[in-house]
Write a protein that holds these residues in place. Structure first.
Motif, mmCIF file in Angstrom:
data_model
loop_
_atom_site.group_PDB
_atom_site.id
_atom_site.type_symbol
_atom_site.label_atom_id
_atom_site.label_comp_id
_atom_site.label_asym_id
_atom_site.label_seq_id
_atom_site.Cartn_x
_atom_site.Cartn_y
_atom_site.Cartn_z
ATOM 1 N N ASP A 9 46.034 51.179 35.651
ATOM 2 C CA ASP A 9 46.682 51.047 36.960
ATOM 3 C C ASP A 9 46.184 52.115 37.918
ATOM 4 O O ASP A 9 46.012 51.864 39.113
ATOM 5 N N GLU A 10 45.920 53.314 37.398
ATOM 6 C CA GLU A 10 45.363 54.358 38.260
ATOM 7 C C GLU A 10 43.970 53.980 38.733
ATOM 8 O O GLU A 10 43.599 54.228 39.890
ATOM 9 N N ARG A 12 42.865 50.964 39.290
ATOM 10 C CA ARG A 12 43.043 49.954 40.344
ATOM 11 C C ARG A 12 43.494 50.595 41.647
ATOM 12 O O ARG A 12 42.974 50.272 42.723
ATOM 13 N N GLN A 13 44.460 51.518 41.563
ATOM 14 C CA GLN A 13 44.995 52.147 42.768
ATOM 15 C C GLN A 13 43.942 53.003 43.475
ATOM 16 O O GLN A 13 43.843 52.989 44.708
ATOM 17 N N GLU A 24 43.383 43.180 37.373
ATOM 18 C CA GLU A 24 43.797 43.981 36.222
ATOM 19 C C GLU A 24 42.719 44.036 35.147
ATOM 20 O O GLU A 24 42.505 45.078 34.517
ATOM 21 N N THR A 28 41.041 47.446 33.763
ATOM 22 C CA THR A 28 41.177 47.782 32.343
ATOM 23 C C THR A 28 39.817 48.032 31.709
ATOM 24 O O THR A 28 39.641 48.966 30.915
#
Length: 297
Positions: A9-10, A12-13, A24, A28
């Protein structure tokens, strides 16, 4: 290299923060490549953002992007290292002019070594690892693939005259392929793998809004829908996000607020990349919702 990101998630952000939107699965795959310290082989149709992914990752990490563009006939010297023969010859002549003599050990030193992309990535001092992009590996020869095995497995390069250089901070390695030919199994085994598909309509619209802020919502919606329908045609090269961004940019520059048949035909060069594709798209315009009688309101 697990300290680069705490989780997917980091990834992606942080990519989102530099204007690169990923799903996602892609986030990943990048996270696992850094955690496991493995090269990542990224495949997908041209224009889906494989190369820009590596560029965005380097921007996120604030580290150099080292790019090796592959092509048929790529030689080891162009990828690994070359000796600066002109400087070596000049040094020999200057020494001889002074009455001296140089041995091989005197001219085959780091002073005369010219780093090419792979060696430059290995010798990068840090503190963060560089991002090494081996772009369009499918365009290189089978022999070049074999050349990569030591590097991908050990993150080291052997220069016979000097020894083996091992990476202090192993680079984050991304290889891209358009699947113009099958890659060797031995290469695939050394890499993690991820396929990047065309983005969903929702994500495509988000990418277009971010990439072309001058475009309005109706235009983005109509272009996203049109591109999605066009990809279902039998084309030589289905348009990817690169083409969609170019098209919306062209339409915005022409101050088009709502897409019509006239706009499509006049700007088709940004979408169709061959005469056959241009004909196929033009013939399908009525089916795509842009009949001949359509007029700009």
């Amino acid at each position: 290299m697990s300290e680069l990101f705490t989780d997917a998630d980091e990834v992606r952000q942080r990519l989102d923060a530099v204007g690169h939107l990923v799903d996602e699965g892609t986030a990943t795959a990048l996270f696992l490549a850094t955690v496991l310290d493995r090269p990542l082989l990224v495949e997908g149709e041209p224009g889906v953002g494989k190369t820009s992914l590596a560029k965005a990752l380097a921007e996120v990490l604030d580290t150099p992007l080292i790019r090796l563009q592959c092509y048929e006939g790529l030689t080891p010297g162009e990828a690994l290292y070359e000796w600066n023969y002109q400087r070596q010859l000049l040094a020999i002549r200057l020494t001889e002019a002074r009455g001296g003599r140089l041995d091989d050990a005197d001219v085959f030193t780091e002073e005369f070594l010219h780093d090419r992309p792979l060696l430059r990535a290995v010798r990068h001092p840090g503190p963060l690892p560089p991002v090494l992009l081996i772009d369009e590996i499918d365009r290189a020869d089978d022999e070049f693939e074999a050349l990569l095995f030591e590097f991908l497995g050990e993150r080291s390069i052997t220069v016979p005259e000097l020894g083996t250089f091992a990476a202090v901070r192993p680079p984050v390695v991304l290889l891209t392929s358009n699947r113009s030919r099958e890659l060797h199994d031995a290469l695939r085994r050394r890499c993690l793998y991820h396929w990047i598909d065309f983005p969903s309509p929702e994500r495509a619209a988000r990418i277009l809004r971010r990439s072309v802020p001058a475009a309005n919502e109706p235009l983005i919606a109509s272009v996203t829908h049109f591109i999605g329908r066009v990809r279902q045609l039998d084309l030589d090269k289905a348009p990817g996000m690169a083409e969609a961004i170019d098209w919306v940019s062209a339409l915005a520059a022409l101050r088009v607020a709502r897409l019509t048949r006239t706009d499509v035909v006049s700007t088709l060069s940004t979408v169709a990349k061959s005469p056959d594709d241009r004909i196929a798209i033009t013939e399908a315009l009525e089916e795509l919702g842009y009949p001949e009688q359509a007029r700009r309101p």
